[in-house]
Write an enzyme that holds these catalytic residues in place. Structure first.
Site, PDB file in Angstrom:
ATOM      1  CD  GLU A 100      -2.685  -1.364  -0.060  1.00 45.47           C
ATOM      2  OE1 GLU A 100      -2.947  -0.355  -0.759  1.00 45.47           O
ATOM      3  OE2 GLU A 100      -3.016  -2.513  -0.392  1.00 45.47           O
ATOM      4  CG  HIS A 103      -1.018   1.377  -4.462  1.00 43.79           C
ATOM      5  ND1 HIS A 103      -0.884   1.195  -5.820  1.00 43.79           N
ATOM      6  CD2 HIS A 103      -1.537   0.221  -3.964  1.00 43.79           C
ATOM      7  CE1 HIS A 103      -1.313  -0.020  -6.143  1.00 43.79           C
ATOM      8  NE2 HIS A 103      -1.706  -0.621  -5.034  1.00 43.79           N
TER       9      HIS A 103
END
Length: 226
Positions: A100, A103
């Site tokens: 994550e 990202h």
């Protein structure tokens, strides 16, 4: 067997494969969730380290409900980490949190494909809702034009999945690179984290193939209705 039958058969196979892939993801996550990190690194700690190491100080970390519900919200600049990731000191937790963060790094660097995916979201939403309405009406009224319109709208979903796959692969690549660079996991633990992320990545590949098959089936249906 006509072409439409092949499409239905292939769609069924892909549905089964998708279920198997989801099961593999959960199995690998659960397996490496039991593998405690040697340094006591939790998912939240790993995320904080990665964000700071990349000069990202405007992204917050928040709790997410559910299991495997972890995500990065680029609009709010928030990392949503589930309980099994945020506070857990496991290989799975660090790998998922790092993904994550991948990202978030993409967002900070304005990674082109991530920006494109963000721009495609409204079209994907319209396509997912409008395509099935157009197709249903086209079948009811035997109007191939509406079915073709539904296929065109559905192509937005295919395009979204096509862009999503490399975005997810790149996020995992960045994650593993950061974990190694910052020594968040040992080499043996890193191999486990790689297996978790690889399994998760396969689900995006299957989603892409499934959407392509569905689009071809819709085009075939429109052609037969003419």
């Amino acid at each position: 067997m006509v072409w439409s039958d092949y499409f239905y058969f292939l769609t069924l196979i892909l549905f089964v494969v998708s279920l198997i892939a989801s099961g593999v993801v959960r199995s690998r996550f659960n397996r490496y969730a039991k593998a405690a990190t040697a340094n006591g690194m939790t998912g939240a700690m790993a995320a904080q380290r990665i964000l700071q190491a990349n000069g990202i100080y405007d992204v917050s970390i928040s709790a997410a409900g559910g299991t495997l519900s972890d995500n990065y919200d680029p609009a709010a600049k928030v990392l949503h980490l589930s309980d099994a990731v945020r506070g857990a000191a496991s290989v799975s937790a660090v790998a998922v949190a790092a993904h994550e963060c991948g990202h978030a790094i993409q967002h900070a660097q304005e990674y082109p494909l991530l920006m494109l995916r963000k721009a495609l979201v409204p079209f994907c939403n319209i396509g997912s809702m409008g395509s099935y309405v157009a197709i249903l009406l086209g079948i009811l009224f035997s109007w191939s034009g509406l079915i073709t319109l539904g296929a065109i709208l559905f192509s937005a979903i295919v395009l979204f999945n096509l862009v999503t796959l490399p975005v997810e692969i790149d996020a995992s690549r960045r994650a593993l690179s950061e974990v190694r660079r910052l020594n968040l996991l040992t080499e043996e633990e890193l191999r486990g984290g790689r297996k978790v992320l690889f399994a998760a990545g396969m689900t995006y590949f299957i989603s892409l193939v499934t959407s392509i098959v569905q689009l071809l089936r819709l085009l075939s249906l429109a052609q037969r209705r003419r």
